[in-house]
Design a protein around this motif. Structure first.
Motif, short mmCIF file in Angstrom:
data_model
loop_
_atom_site.label_atom_id
_atom_site.label_comp_id
_atom_site.label_asym_id
_atom_site.label_seq_id
_atom_site.Cartn_x
_atom_site.Cartn_y
_atom_site.Cartn_z
N ILE A 82 0.84 -1.20 0.00
CA ILE A 82 0.00 0.00 0.00
C ILE A 82 0.87 1.25 0.00
O ILE A 82 0.63 2.21 -0.74
CB ILE A 82 -0.93 -0.02 1.23
CG1 ILE A 82 -1.87 -1.23 1.16
CG2 ILE A 82 -1.74 1.27 1.30
CD1 ILE A 82 -2.75 -1.39 2.39
N ILE A 93 -3.04 7.89 1.66
CA ILE A 93 -3.96 6.77 1.43
C ILE A 93 -4.74 6.55 2.72
O ILE A 93 -4.15 6.33 3.78
CB ILE A 93 -3.21 5.50 1.03
CG1 ILE A 93 -2.51 5.72 -0.33
CG2 ILE A 93 -4.16 4.31 0.94
CD1 ILE A 93 -1.68 4.54 -0.80
N ILE A 95 -7.73 4.28 4.34
CA ILE A 95 -8.55 3.07 4.17
C ILE A 95 -9.16 2.71 5.53
O ILE A 95 -8.48 2.12 6.39
CB ILE A 95 -7.72 1.89 3.64
CG1 ILE A 95 -6.97 2.29 2.35
CG2 ILE A 95 -8.62 0.68 3.37
CD1 ILE A 95 -6.06 1.22 1.81
N LEU A 98 -9.78 -2.32 5.41
CA LEU A 98 -8.86 -2.87 4.41
C LEU A 98 -9.55 -3.86 3.48
O LEU A 98 -9.21 -3.94 2.29
CB LEU A 98 -7.68 -3.54 5.11
CG LEU A 98 -6.58 -2.61 5.62
CD1 LEU A 98 -5.60 -3.36 6.49
CD2 LEU A 98 -5.85 -1.95 4.44
N ALA A 101 -10.82 -2.24 0.40
CA ALA A 101 -9.88 -1.41 -0.36
C ALA A 101 -10.00 -1.68 -1.85
O ALA A 101 -10.45 -2.76 -2.28
CB ALA A 101 -8.45 -1.66 0.10
N SER A 102 -9.58 -0.72 -2.66
CA SER A 102 -9.57 -0.86 -4.11
C SER A 102 -8.76 -2.08 -4.52
O SER A 102 -7.76 -2.45 -3.89
CB SER A 102 -8.97 0.39 -4.74
OG SER A 102 -8.67 0.18 -6.10
N SER A 107 -3.91 -5.21 -0.30
CA SER A 107 -4.05 -5.11 1.15
C SER A 107 -3.96 -6.46 1.85
O SER A 107 -3.95 -6.51 3.09
CB SER A 107 -5.40 -4.46 1.50
OG SER A 107 -6.47 -5.23 0.95
N TYR A 118 -6.05 1.24 7.61
CA TYR A 118 -4.74 1.79 7.22
C TYR A 118 -4.87 3.28 6.97
O TYR A 118 -5.82 3.75 6.34
CB TYR A 118 -4.24 1.09 5.95
CG TYR A 118 -2.96 1.66 5.38
CD1 TYR A 118 -1.72 1.10 5.69
CD2 TYR A 118 -2.98 2.76 4.52
CE1 TYR A 118 -0.56 1.62 5.15
CE2 TYR A 118 -1.82 3.28 3.98
CZ TYR A 118 -0.61 2.71 4.31
OH TYR A 118 0.56 3.22 3.78
#
Length: 381
Positions: A82, A93, A95, A98, A101-102, A107, A118
């Motif tokens: 990340i 970033i 998040i 997690l 997440a994208s 992650s 995160y």
């Protein structure tokens, strides 16, 4: 590799960024202690179990400081944590969960270690390179508040300042090392030079002289250092020499070259070619003068001998007289007419225009004609 990862790979391998990263590496335990204070403070302020500062190299992350578990994931070069995404984006970033997440962000390594949230900020240098990240991890989902985000942003800025400080330290150390090496090379070249060299103050006094110059002028170093250069200059060259020196001291000229005469300790003249350069300080003000002095006495002696030889040859050529062309001569008395119209005896004319002298005698025919009695004694009887 998709476009995002291609852009990230380019940013990670940027040689300028990696050079800045090498400059920023802290040295010694005290430096790491300073960063530990920041990670400990971040953990208390954000109320999370793990915070860390990492430096991001081309193919790995190096954890510089951490609070909590030191077992942070390291990724192979074909995968990106990340934190590394910030090298390309220059953006934080955030998040909260997690697992949500994208897909572009890997992650899984953090989730496998039990982390659920995160928050990370890039560590950006003054010249715009991301050297690393300041991150926080929570074992529970964490809706990062504006205060959380502002606090970690400020702590990341403090960490960036610390890295910049280390860059400055390393740059200064490198410059000092280069300066030391330069000074050592200059000192060696100065001392071992085959020609005379000197550092001269703006007041005209020697700062330093080399052995070759001492030998050229016949002095020991300490003795020469006590004598201003003007006292060693031939009086006929002094005015021009002092004018050049004063112009350099005022910064009106930075170099000049001339030929001058020095006075040897034993009183004889030493012809020299003098090359002078002005050295400036950091504020571009005249500092001192570097002089290079080459003994040209032998060359001057050769020039004088050549000039004397040319003069002797010229005098010899002037004394050579040549007769050439048509000479108007009387068919009767054999006198020769000169350019002014006067008739001259043959021997007088030749003697005037040729480097010859005559000795007089009489040929047999003239003896017969002028002195027949002498020529033919029998005829007299």
């Amino acid at each position: 590799m998709n476009t995002l990862h291609s852009h990230l790979a380019t940013a990670l391998h940027d040689e300028r960024r990696l050079a800045a990263l090498r400059e920023a590496l802290p040295l010694g335990n005290s430096a790491h202690t300073d960063f530990d204070r920041l990670t400990n403070l971040a953990a208390r302020v954000l109320r999370v179990p793990v915070t860390y500062i990492s430096l991001i190299e081309a193919d790995r992350q190096e954890v510089l400081s951490w609070h909590g578990s030191p077992q942070l994931a390291h990724h192979p070069s074909d995968s990106y944590s990340i934190c590394t995404h910030m090298v390309a984006s220059h953006e934080p970033i955030i998040i909260p969960v997690l697992r949500e997440a994208s897909a572009e962000i890997d992650s899984a390594p953090f989730i496998e270690q039990g982390f659920e949230a995160y928050l990370g900020f890039p560590l950006i240098t003054g010249d715009g390179f991301v050297l690393g990240s300041f991150c926080a991890l929570d074992t529970d989902a964490h809706a990062w508040s504006d205060d959380d985000i502002a606090s970690l942003r400020d702590l990341a800025a403090a960490a960036s300042t610390g890295l910049e400080l280390w860059r400055d330290i390393h740059r200064r150390e490198r410059v000092e090392a280069e300066l030391h090496e330069y000074n050592a090379r200059f000192a060696s070249a100065f001392s071992n030079a085959a020609i005379g060299m000197a550092l001269v103050g703006l007041d005209g006094r020697w700062i330093q002289v080399n052995p070759a110059l001492c030998k050229l002028l016949g002095y020991e170093e300490a003795e020469l250092m006590s004598i201003p250069f003007r006292n060693l200059t031939h009086p006929a060259d002094l005015e021009k020499d002092m004018d050049n020196h004063q112009r350099m001291a005022r910064g009106e000229q930075s170099t000049y070259r001339t030929e001058k005469r020095y006075i040897h300790k034993r009183g004889r003249l030493v012809w020299a070619e003098l090359s002078v350069s002005l050295i400036y300080d950091v504020e571009n003000q005249p500092l001192y003068i570097v002089s290079q002095i080459i003994d040209i006495s032998a060359r001057k002696q050769g020039e004088w001998e050549r000039e004397r030889l040319i003069e002797q040859l010229s005098e010899a050529l002037d004394s050579v007289k040549v007769l050439q062309g048509l000479l108007p001569i009387c068919s009767g008395c054999k006198k020769i007419r000169d350019d002014s119209g006067y008739w001259n005896q043959l021997e007088g004319y030749i003697q005037r225009y040729a480097d010859v002298h005559f000795s007089h005698g009489i040929c047999p025919s003239c003896v017969q004609k002028l002195y027949p009695d002498i020529a033919d004694p029998a005829a007299k009887e």
